[in-house]
Design a protein around this motif. Structure first.
Motif, PDB file in Angstrom:
ATOM      1  N   ILE A  68      53.716  25.167 -66.945  1.00 46.68           N
ATOM      2  CA  ILE A  68      53.301  23.811 -66.576  1.00 46.68           C
ATOM      3  C   ILE A  68      51.797  23.751 -66.803  1.00 46.68           C
ATOM      4  CG2 ILE A  68      53.358  22.037 -64.780  1.00 46.68           C
ATOM      5  CD1 ILE A  68      56.119  23.204 -65.241  1.00 46.68           C
ATOM      6  N   ILE A  69      51.383  22.870 -67.705  1.00 49.20           N
ATOM      7  CA  ILE A  69      49.948  22.757 -67.976  1.00 49.20           C
ATOM      8  C   ILE A  69      49.467  21.343 -67.668  1.00 49.20           C
ATOM      9  CG2 ILE A  69      49.957  24.559 -69.745  1.00 49.20           C
ATOM     10  CD1 ILE A  69      49.746  22.270 -71.852  1.00 49.20           C
ATOM     11  N   GLY A  75      48.895  17.568 -60.757  1.00 51.48           N
ATOM     12  CA  GLY A  75      50.124  17.702 -59.970  1.00 51.48           C
ATOM     13  C   GLY A  75      50.937  18.935 -60.297  1.00 51.48           C
ATOM     14  N   LYS A  76      50.375  19.849 -61.108  1.00 49.02           N
ATOM     15  CA  LYS A  76      51.197  20.989 -61.536  1.00 49.02           C
ATOM     16  C   LYS A  76      51.515  21.959 -60.397  1.00 49.02           C
ATOM     17  CE  LYS A  76      47.246  23.242 -63.869  1.00 49.02           C
ATOM     18  NZ  LYS A  76      46.191  22.270 -63.486  1.00 49.02           N
ATOM     19  N   SER A  77      50.541  22.254 -59.533  1.00 54.14           N
ATOM     20  CA  SER A  77      50.826  23.158 -58.407  1.00 54.14           C
ATOM     21  C   SER A  77      51.731  22.468 -57.390  1.00 54.14           C
ATOM     22  CB  SER A  77      49.533  23.604 -57.732  1.00 54.14           C
ATOM     23  OG  SER A  77      48.855  24.502 -58.574  1.00 54.14           O
ATOM     24  N   ASP A 204      51.974  30.794 -59.570  1.00 56.13           N
ATOM     25  CA  ASP A 204      50.891  29.809 -59.534  1.00 56.13           C
ATOM     26  C   ASP A 204      49.592  30.487 -59.958  1.00 56.13           C
ATOM     27  OD1 ASP A 204      49.319  27.660 -59.133  1.00 56.13           O
ATOM     28  OD2 ASP A 204      49.737  27.416 -56.993  1.00 56.13           O
ATOM     29  N   GLU A 205      49.201  30.291 -61.182  1.00 58.93           N
ATOM     30  CA  GLU A 205      47.986  30.917 -61.740  1.00 58.93           C
ATOM     31  C   GLU A 205      47.947  32.420 -61.423  1.00 58.93           C
ATOM     32  OE1 GLU A 205      45.576  29.045 -63.262  1.00 58.93           O
ATOM     33  OE2 GLU A 205      45.526  27.076 -62.334  1.00 58.93           O
ATOM     34  N   THR A 235      49.545  27.262 -65.053  1.00 60.78           N
ATOM     35  CA  THR A 235      48.292  27.868 -65.487  1.00 60.78           C
ATOM     36  C   THR A 235      47.343  26.798 -65.998  1.00 60.78           C
ATOM     37  OG1 THR A 235      47.273  29.428 -67.025  1.00 60.78           O
ATOM     38  CG2 THR A 235      49.346  28.451 -67.736  1.00 60.78           C
ATOM     39  N   HIS A 236      46.062  26.969 -65.683  1.00 55.84           N
ATOM     40  CA  HIS A 236      45.071  26.060 -66.254  1.00 55.84           C
ATOM     41  C   HIS A 236      44.597  26.607 -67.595  1.00 55.84           C
ATOM     42  CE1 HIS A 236      42.314  28.905 -64.095  1.00 55.84           C
ATOM     43  NE2 HIS A 236      41.766  28.868 -65.275  1.00 55.84           N
TER      44      HIS A 236
END
Lengths: 283, 225
Positions: A68-69, A75-77, A204-205, A235-236
């Motif tokens: 999910i980027i 809103g990804k987390s 989550d990251e 991930t960012h």
């Protein structure tokens, strides 16, 4: 060639324009060929009066890695935490829509969130081992979930699956989880999550606090684990998403903009917004 | 080893280029065989074979694109991918030249002015250069690649000698009284031989390109490109 004029819009104006572009735009979705294990249906989430997620409908394929980027605040987390009801623990959160796990809505009445979290495990950005021995870190979750027999065997298996066994087998009871390096701590947390045999692992990251070599080990591990576990990773770091995932979802301003095979999304995205984001034009 | 899956993909790329190379050598030998035996069936089959090679090239280009877009290759890995992109184009061109040889085989059966064996020997030399360049790539051997580059001088000389021989024979035959049919046959054959020499010379040039790219991949030295 004439120079390109400077963009004189303020960031706020640019954001407003992008928000407008998103209005009425259907998500571009290339459906996975694999059967889904998790599905969201019109999933919306509010923090108080602020909507963080806007009617996201997505199928997450079994035994694949889905990334999910999206830019910060997209809103990804929030989306990830909704997949195993971790948002329930945050005061003021309201959830609408459905999250289906093997077709069953995990938000339905009577569903035990603890059981949900056992079957859909989670690994966080910052490694959070307990101040206990390496062995106890892994055995803890097993005991809580009622596993009483073959604990040694289960601990070893979980550490092996997390590619940590060879590095810690000689001091399982002597060293604390906190004595390990950052990368080892994160793999210990992964082992802890794997010990209770989850079908899905939410990450989550998971490598954002690690150096490049430790990051590469985590990425290798993700690649190995997908043989048996479905992985959803936030991930960012777009390059990381590209490296580790089979499918990628791009979220922006709480909405799903595009979802499809990672190679397609990074080589030939359907939506202009996706292209602008992955080529660094905003974010 | 870290990034094991990525390393496997790079190894897969080397294997895919090597396989395409083997296939291209096989086609080149088929073209030469068609020329040797005036084998129409074999020559006609080369068109379909060429489509297969084009497909292999596209597959490899997709592998390169995926690696560039998804894996952020740097240093020797990046040079491998860039080199593979270029090598695939060279191999694809060699496949086109193999098809040409088949076409020449159909155009002219008899070798009137120069012995067919001389042209076939030139073809064999081109094949060996191509095989050498692919061996250098597969075995990561810059010294072998250099050998192939140095062989090109010999290749060019052989081509020059064969052309000179052909032109000498043309001049000599011009002094003879020929019927129009005989003259036409000679003209057709001369064209076939000249074009075959040109195409085999190009095969040598492509082998040099592959070797130069291999050296660049392995050493970062662009000198031979």
């Amino acid at each position: 060639m004439a120079p390109t004029p400077l963009d004189t819009r303020t960031e706020t104006e640019a954001l407003a324009q992008r928000r407008e572009e998103l209005q009425g735009l259907e998500p571009a979705v290339v459906a996975p060929s694999e059967p889904p294990v998790l599905q969201t249906r019109d999933l919306s989430i509010w923090y108080g009066s602020q909507r963080a997620l806007d009617r996201v409908t997505l199928d997450l394929p079994a035994r694949r890695v889905t990334a999910i980027i999206g830019p910060s605040g997209c809103g990804k987390s929030t989306f990830l935490r909704a997949l195993n009801r971790m948002n329930d623990l945050i005061p003021g959160v309201r959830t609408e829509g459905e999250v289906l796990f093997h077709g069953q809505n995990i938000y339905a009445k009577g569903v035990d969130p603890v059981e949900v979290r056992r079957r859909i495990g989670m690994v966080f950005q910052k490694p959070n081992p307990f101040p206990k021995s390496i062995y106890e870190n892994v055995a803890f979750g097993l005991r809580i979930n009622g596993y009483r027999d073959r604990l040694d065997e289960r601990v070893e298996e979980a550490l092996r699956r997390a590619a940590l066994w060879d590095e810690v087998k000689d001091f399982l009871h002597k060293k604390s989880g906190l004595d390990l390096s950052g990368g080892q701590q994160q793999r210990l947390c992964i082992a802890r999550a794997l010990a209770v045999q989850p079908e899905v692992l939410l990450m989550d990251e998971p490598a954002s606090a690690l150096d490049p070599i430790a990051t590469a080990r985590i990425e290798d591990l993700i690649h190995e684990l997908k043989e048996e576990v479905t992985i959803v990773i936030v991930t960012h770091n777009m390059q990381q998403a590209a490296r580790v995932s089979d499918y990628t979802a791009f979220l922006y301003l709480g909405r799903l903009v595009e979802f499809g095979p990672t190679a397609q999304l990074f080589e030939n995205p359907i939506r202009k917004q996706t292209e602008d984001y992955i080529t660094g034009k905003f974010g | 080893m870290v990034r094991e899956s990525y390393q496997q993909q790079l190894e897969g790329l080397i294997e895919a280029v090597s396989r395409m190379g083997e296939e291209t050598v096989r086609g080149l030998r088929m073209g030469l065989q068609a020329l040797r035996d005036h084998d129409r069936e074999l020559a006609e089959g080369l068109d379909a074979w060429d489509d297969t090679v084009d497909g292999l090239a596209l597959d490899i280009e997709k592998q390169c694109t995926d690696l560039l877009a998804l894996q952020q290759p740097v240093a020797i890995d990046l040079r491998l991918i860039l080199s593979a992109f270029k090598i695939v184009t060279d191999l694809e061109r060699v496949a086109d030249l193999a098809v040409n040889l088949g076409e020449y085989a159909m155009a002219s059966e008899a070798f009137v002015l120069v012995p067919k064996a001389e042209l076939l020997a030139l073809g064999e030399y081109a094949c060996r250069m191509l095989e050498g360049s692919l061996q250098a790539f597969r075995e990561r051997d810059p010294d072998r690649a250099k050998e192939v580059i140095y062989q090109d001088k010999e290749m060019d000389q052989r081509c020059w000698d064969l052309r000179t021989e052909l032109l000498t024979q043309i001049i000599r035959s011009a002094r003879q009284t020929l019927s129009p049919e005989e003259a036409r046959e000679i003209a057709g054959n001369v064209i076939t031989v000249l074009w075959s020499i040109r195409d085999l010379e190009r095969v040598g040039d492509h082998a040099v390109n592959i070797s130069a790219r291999t050296i660049y991949w392995l050493t970062a030295n662009p000198e031979f490109i």
